[in-house]
Design a protein around this motif. Structure first.
Motif, PDB file in Angstrom:
ATOM      1  N   ILE A  10     -30.358 -45.937 -26.335  1.00  0.00           N
ATOM      2  CA  ILE A  10     -30.122 -47.383 -26.391  1.00  0.00           C
ATOM      3  C   ILE A  10     -29.020 -47.707 -27.396  1.00  0.00           C
ATOM      4  O   ILE A  10     -28.169 -48.573 -27.143  1.00  0.00           O
ATOM      5  N   GLY A  11     -29.014 -47.002 -28.535  1.00  0.00           N
ATOM      6  CA  GLY A  11     -27.988 -47.273 -29.536  1.00  0.00           C
ATOM      7  C   GLY A  11     -26.590 -46.995 -28.998  1.00  0.00           C
ATOM      8  O   GLY A  11     -25.652 -47.753 -29.260  1.00  0.00           O
ATOM      9  N   LEU A  12     -26.437 -45.913 -28.249  1.00  0.00           N
ATOM     10  CA  LEU A  12     -25.134 -45.581 -27.669  1.00  0.00           C
ATOM     11  C   LEU A  12     -24.719 -46.628 -26.646  1.00  0.00           C
ATOM     12  O   LEU A  12     -23.547 -47.033 -26.589  1.00  0.00           O
ATOM     13  N   ILE A  13     -25.667 -47.080 -25.837  1.00  0.00           N
ATOM     14  CA  ILE A  13     -25.361 -48.124 -24.847  1.00  0.00           C
ATOM     15  C   ILE A  13     -24.918 -49.411 -25.536  1.00  0.00           C
ATOM     16  O   ILE A  13     -23.948 -50.055 -25.125  1.00  0.00           O
ATOM     17  N   LEU A  14     -25.618 -49.800 -26.604  1.00  0.00           N
ATOM     18  CA  LEU A  14     -25.236 -51.002 -27.347  1.00  0.00           C
ATOM     19  C   LEU A  14     -23.848 -50.859 -27.962  1.00  0.00           C
ATOM     20  O   LEU A  14     -23.058 -51.800 -27.966  1.00  0.00           O
ATOM     21  N   LEU A  15     -23.555 -49.673 -28.475  1.00  0.00           N
ATOM     22  CA  LEU A  15     -22.242 -49.445 -29.076  1.00  0.00           C
ATOM     23  C   LEU A  15     -21.142 -49.574 -28.025  1.00  0.00           C
ATOM     24  O   LEU A  15     -20.126 -50.249 -28.255  1.00  0.00           O
ATOM     25  N   LEU A  16     -21.324 -48.959 -26.879  1.00  0.00           N
ATOM     26  CA  LEU A  16     -20.311 -49.045 -25.822  1.00  0.00           C
ATOM     27  C   LEU A  16     -20.144 -50.470 -25.323  1.00  0.00           C
ATOM     28  O   LEU A  16     -19.015 -50.917 -25.066  1.00  0.00           O
ATOM     29  N   SER A  17     -21.250 -51.200 -25.219  1.00  0.00           N
ATOM     30  CA  SER A  17     -21.148 -52.594 -24.782  1.00  0.00           C
ATOM     31  C   SER A  17     -20.392 -53.428 -25.806  1.00  0.00           C
ATOM     32  O   SER A  17     -19.618 -54.328 -25.446  1.00  0.00           O
ATOM     33  N   GLN A  18     -20.576 -53.126 -27.082  1.00  0.00           N
ATOM     34  CA  GLN A  18     -19.857 -53.853 -28.119  1.00  0.00           C
ATOM     35  C   GLN A  18     -18.364 -53.528 -28.076  1.00  0.00           C
ATOM     36  O   GLN A  18     -17.520 -54.410 -28.248  1.00  0.00           O
TER      37      GLN A  18
END
Length: 315
Positions: A10-18
């Motif tokens: 989830i953290g990686l997904i949030l980072l990419l979305s940011q």
């Protein structure tokens, strides 16, 4: 030390979305490359965390000095990566635009190495002073020490104002110290010495001799790399090739007003920053919108500056 289970990342997904929310084209190149490198090595680590983390025992006594290079660019899990790289996205965008990409890359590399060296010295000193050998086996990994050093630089270039640390207003110049203590008590698993090492490296640059040493080294190596062309590193402005050196005044660090004006058009640092922000807005094709290119964590002062620029552009 083993990498924690990543689950759905989830953290990686949030980072990419940011990253995509900000816009890849709006992220300066060195900052973007740093993000990409850390994400790539999180997905494809060169070594396990046990073999890449930094400790006195492994580096000094075992002679595994490659950990100085590996430790800053490996992370324990996706949330560790997210918080570090989200902070890098914000700090890097600000500082790279101010310092220039070449100098900022130089700063990142230097800070990464020096933070690791200073961390080892602090842990070794603590082990000796307290007669506790276990400090030499403390193993640290991640980019947060470098981020603390960059935070010192950012506070140095943007003094004044208040920031909120755990809901308490703290003067900007003391924010890194307040965050050091707050993170240590709120997240005991973090490396206090690693963060402290980052702050000390930042102070060595802003208040000590590190900046002068880096400028001297940059002048020597730039002359060797570009014979016949005077390349300059400017740690407080832009970087590029120098074509307007006054006769009789050779050198890589000519600080005369005439030379400076040739690259800044006579603008002050504040005016240069405002022009860069305006250019970034125009690049997005949205110069009159209320959505700044790095708006997810803009300070109140920067929001006011952007609003002033937008009002100016509308007249």
């Amino acid at each position: 030390m083993q990498r924690r289970a990543r689950g759905a990342n989830i953290g990686l997904i949030l980072l990419l979305s940011q990253v995509f929310h900000v816009g890849i084209n709006n992220i300066p190149p060195v900052t973007l490359a740093t993000l990409a490198l850390n994400i790539w090595l999180f997905l494809n680590p060169l070594k396990s965390l046990h073999s890449s983390c930094l400790s006195v025992d492994q580096c000094y006594w075992q002679g595994d000095w490659q950990r100085l290079l590996l430790s800053p660019i490996h992370h324990a899990d996706d949330w560790h990566l997210y918080f570090n790289m989200a902070s890098m996205l914000w700090k890097g965008a600000k500082l790279e635009r101010r310092l220039g990409s070449r100098w900022f890359a130089y700063v990142i590399i230097t800070f990464s190495l020096l933070t690791g060296v200073l961390y080892l010295l602090l842990e070794f000193s603590l082990a000796v002073l307290m007669d506790e050998p276990n400090f030499q086996r403390n193993c640290a990994v991640g980019f947060s020490g470098v981020l603390f050093a960059l935070k010192v630089l950012n506070n140095h270039y943007c003094p004044g104002g208040l920031v909120s640390v755990l809901g308490f207003p703290v003067p900007n110049r003391y924010a890194c110290w307040a965050e050091l203590v707050a993170i240590h008590f709120c997240t005991p698993g973090t490396s206090f010495m690693g963060h402290l090492a980052g702050i000390l490296v930042g102070l060595m640059y802003t208040q000590g001799p590190l900046k002068k040493i880096m400028e001297t080294c940059a002048g020597i190596f730039s002359s060797m790399d570009y014979p016949g062309r005077q390349h300059y590193f400017n740690s407080s402005g832009y970087t590029g090739y120098q074509h307007h050196v006054p006769p009789g005044r050779p050198g890589a660090f000519d600080a005369s007003p005439r030379n400076y004006d040739a690259y800044t058009a006579g603008l002050s640092e504040q005016e240069q920053l405002e022009r860069a922000l305006r250019a970034s807005l125009q690049d997005r094709g949205n110069a009159r919108s209320n959505s700044p290119p790095y708006g997810f964590r803009l300070s109140p002062e920067e929001e006011m500056r952007l609003h002033r620029l937008q009002r100016f552009d509308s007249h």
